[in-house]
Design an enzyme around this catalytic site. Structure first.
Site, PDB file in Angstrom:
ATOM      1  N   MET A   1       0.839  -1.203   0.000  1.00  0.00           N
ATOM      2  CA  MET A   1       0.000   0.000   0.000  1.00  0.00           C
ATOM      3  C   MET A   1       0.870   1.248   0.000  1.00  0.00           C
ATOM      4  SD  MET A   1      -1.911   1.304   3.468  1.00  0.00           S
ATOM      5  CE  MET A   1      -3.564   0.753   3.343  1.00  0.00           C
TER       6      MET A   1
ATOM      7  N   ASP B   1      -0.085   5.694  -1.115  1.00  0.00           N
ATOM      8  CA  ASP B   1      -0.961   6.833  -0.791  1.00  0.00           C
ATOM      9  C   ASP B   1      -2.429   6.516  -0.487  1.00  0.00           C
ATOM     10  OD1 ASP B   1       1.302   7.616  -2.123  1.00  0.00           O
ATOM     11  OD2 ASP B   1       0.286   8.805  -3.627  1.00  0.00           O
TER      12      ASP B   1
ATOM     13  N   PHE C   1      -2.998   5.540 -10.703  1.00  0.00           N
ATOM     14  CA  PHE C   1      -2.290   6.282  -9.663  1.00  0.00           C
ATOM     15  C   PHE C   1      -3.287   7.053  -8.792  1.00  0.00           C
ATOM     16  CE2 PHE C   1       2.378   6.775 -11.334  1.00  0.00           C
ATOM     17  CZ  PHE C   1       2.497   5.402 -11.416  1.00  0.00           C
TER      18      PHE C   1
ATOM     19  N   ASP D   1      -2.332  12.931  -9.571  1.00  0.00           N
ATOM     20  CA  ASP D   1      -2.909  13.017  -8.230  1.00  0.00           C
ATOM     21  C   ASP D   1      -4.009  14.081  -8.111  1.00  0.00           C
ATOM     22  OD1 ASP D   1      -0.829  11.230  -7.877  1.00  0.00           O
ATOM     23  OD2 ASP D   1       0.468  12.658  -6.844  1.00  0.00           O
TER      24      ASP D   1
ATOM     25  N   TRP E   1       8.961   7.082   1.064  1.00  0.00           N
ATOM     26  CA  TRP E   1       9.650   6.275   0.049  1.00  0.00           C
ATOM     27  C   TRP E   1      11.046   5.870   0.492  1.00  0.00           C
ATOM     28  CZ3 TRP E   1       6.985   3.868  -3.397  1.00  0.00           C
ATOM     29  CH2 TRP E   1       5.747   4.390  -3.788  1.00  0.00           C
TER      30      TRP E   1
HETATM   31  C1  FRU Z   1       3.115   9.501  -4.234  1.00  0.00           C
HETATM   32  C2  FRU Z   1       2.983   8.910  -5.625  1.00  0.00           C
HETATM   33  C3  FRU Z   1       1.926   9.659  -6.413  1.00  0.00           C
HETATM   34  C4  FRU Z   1       1.482   8.647  -7.406  1.00  0.00           C
HETATM   35  C5  FRU Z   1       1.550   7.365  -6.619  1.00  0.00           C
HETATM   36  C6  FRU Z   1       1.923   6.157  -7.417  1.00  0.00           C
HETATM   37  O1  FRU Z   1       3.566   8.630  -3.266  1.00  0.00           O
HETATM   38  O2  FRU Z   1       4.229   8.917  -6.263  1.00  0.00           O
HETATM   39  O3  FRU Z   1       2.398  10.866  -6.988  1.00  0.00           O
HETATM   40  O4  FRU Z   1       0.200   8.904  -7.882  1.00  0.00           O
HETATM   41  O5  FRU Z   1       2.507   7.569  -5.598  1.00  0.00           O
HETATM   42  O6  FRU Z   1       1.770   4.990  -6.684  1.00  0.00           O
END
Ligand code: FRU
Length: 494
Positions: free
Chosen positions: A37, A39, A98, A167, A304
């Site tokens: 998991m 975002d 995404f 996003d 990350w």
């Molecule tokens: C942020 C991100 C978003 C993207 C998603 C991909 O953590 O990089 O910008 O939509 O994760 O999983």
């Protein structure tokens, strides 16, 4: 109706996700059904429940072609899994679905606005073309809109990249029209927040650039959110690749910009900017405006750069933070645990004016699913330099919170939590100067420690994987005498 790719994910959840025993997950923090998991997505209220979706790859504890996992809750604490909502199964999202957002519509439908990505294979690094797409559903099953993408390449303002455009966070205005903010980026990697309007949530028009990175705050700005709160406007975003300076740590962080906004022109005027959370594990915030008027925020309780900090024995990776109620006070964002948490409080232990010299443990003050408030102050006529609270301790392993009153700093340190991973395990932040006094509310779940400083002026969110039997708490004074008041509750649904 349900594609083969989504069917497979749902079957996998049924056979594998259901095998994970409840006590191998946090008690009240959301984890993926199974696998990976990141975002929070589509945080919304629909048909009487809160829905929270998430960036999801069920098959491994690794990022992969993104699906949306799905959970619902009535109280933001007790989560129930629903089958995966969407999968990368149409042309505009063949490489992944995404992050994005959701709204409850007047026609009774639940509408998702997300980024569809198409992978380009001819690059060293993964590169994706990114556009904004819709899916409409009934709270369980969602159908992708045939007209996708609804915000496509042609809508990207000139000079901005096709590979960093993602996003979308949408909301509805009082007059019934719609808005969204989307993260964008120049070709030389300077983030932009783009503002769009729509009459119907299907046809979108670019209005303005709400905020832009002059190159001093990381690169791409991900996961934007924008809302009015307490007479101000708040722009949240997650800048990538920030370099360390006096104000911010390096890495991927979340900032709040607070200021004023002119809806006519679409111009946002920033007055203040701050880090949203000073812990190790915090990224990609998303808020909702609850029907009762609260602005509630979720976020990925992970970062990350900290994903190497994990253990093999769990079949899930990633958690969401405890949802937080937001407010703005004197140009600052204040965060408090959602008030629903108070209903989980059991077995109060209250201790007042406890002298801490060397090491103190208190009867009944222990546990791994707790709500603990500690007020620290100097004993009269003397002072102290360093007071440490050791959590999740068995004497040898422990996680520390260290307050240094003269420096006005609070440090989180999980180096001794039992981890075997050589990544950064400490974070320090400045706290208000207040004659050696501080108030810390510490919320622990099985795999996390979230700290709310001085009634939410600051927060520090952190994952720990210390074995559950390590449940002692001690107060250690390294130099001097301090007094503490302690209020502790076990947290439980029973
Ligand atoms: C942020 C991100 C978003 C993207 C998603 C991909 O953590 O990089 O910008 O939509 O994760 O999983």
């Amino acid at each position: 109706m349900v594609s083969q790719i989504l069917k497979e994910a749902r079957n996998y959840e049924e056979t594998e996700g259901t095998q994970i025993p409840a006590d191998k997950r946090p008690l009240f923090h959301l984890t993926p059904y199974i696998g990976w998991m990141n975002d929070p997505n589509g945080f919304s209220q629909y048909n009487g429940s809160y829905h929270l979706f998430y960036q999801y790859y069920p098959y491994k504890k690794k990022w992969g072609p993104m699906h949306w996992g799905h959970a619902v809750t009535k109280d933001l604490l007790k989560w129930e899994f629903l089958p995966a909502a969407i999968a990368p199964d149409t042309e505009p999202d063949s490489g992944g679905c995404f992050s994005g957002s959701a709204l409850s519509m007047d026609n009774g439908k639940h509408l998702l606005l997300y980024t569809g990505v198409v992978k380009l294979n001819d690059m060293d690094e993964d590169t994706f073309l990114q556009t904004q797409c819709l899916a409409e559903g009934d709270g369980v099953d969602y159908v992708k809109y045939e007209g996708n993408p609804v915000i496509g390449m042609k809508d990207i303002p000139e000079g901005l990249s096709k590979y960093d455009f993602r996003d979308p966070k949408m909301w509805r205005e009082k007059d019934g029209t719609y808005r969204c903010v989307v993260g964008g980026c120049t070709n030389d990697k300077k983030g932009r927040i783009l503002y769009f309007r729509s009459e119907n949530a299907y046809d979108w028009k670019f209005v303005s650039v709400l905020a832009e990175n002059d190159g001093s705050l990381g690169t791409m700005w991900e996961c934007p959110d924008f809302f009015e709160l307490d007479g101000k406007y708040v722009l949240l975003t997650s800048p990538q690749d920030v370099r360390q300076d006096k104000k911010y740590n390096c890495g991927n962080i979340v900032v709040a910009m607070i200021g004023t906004f002119d809806e006519e022109t679409g111009i946002f005027h920033k007055e203040t900017e701050q880090l949203v959370d000073a812990g190790i594990d915090f990224y990609a915030t998303q808020t909702l405006l609850a029907e009762d008027g609260r602005r509630i925020m979720s976020a990925w309780m992970q970062n990350w750069d900290s994903i190497v900090h994990t253990i093999r024995s769990l079949r899930w990776f990633g958690q969401m933070v405890l949802p937080r109620e937001l407010s703005v006070k004197d140009g600052k964002l204040i965060q408090k645990p959602v008030r629903e948490l108070e209903k989980m409080r059991r077995n109060p232990v209250i201790a007042k004016d406890v002298l801490v010299e060397n090491m103190v443990e208190l009867d009944g003050v222990k546990g791994r699913t707790i709500d603990l408030t500690v007020r620290i102050r100097p004993e009269s006529y003397s002072s102290y330099r360093k007071l440490e609270i050791r959590l999740a301790s068995d004497g040898n392993v422990y996680t520390s919170l260290i307050y240094r009153p003269a420096e006005c700093t609070l440090e989180f340190d999980r180096s001794n939590s039992g981890t075997r991973r050589a990544t950064s395990h400490t974070r320090k932040c400045s706290v208000a100067e207040n004659n050696g006094e501080i108030k810390l509310r510490i919320i622990m779940d099985r795999y996390s420690v979230e700290v709310f400083v001085n009634d939410g002026e600051q927060t520090l969110s952190n994952v720990i994987y210390t074995y559950q039997e390590a449940d002692r708490i001690s107060f250690v004074n390294h130099n001097g005498r301090a007094l503490i008041d302690v209020e502790k509750y076990d947290l439980s649904f029973d």
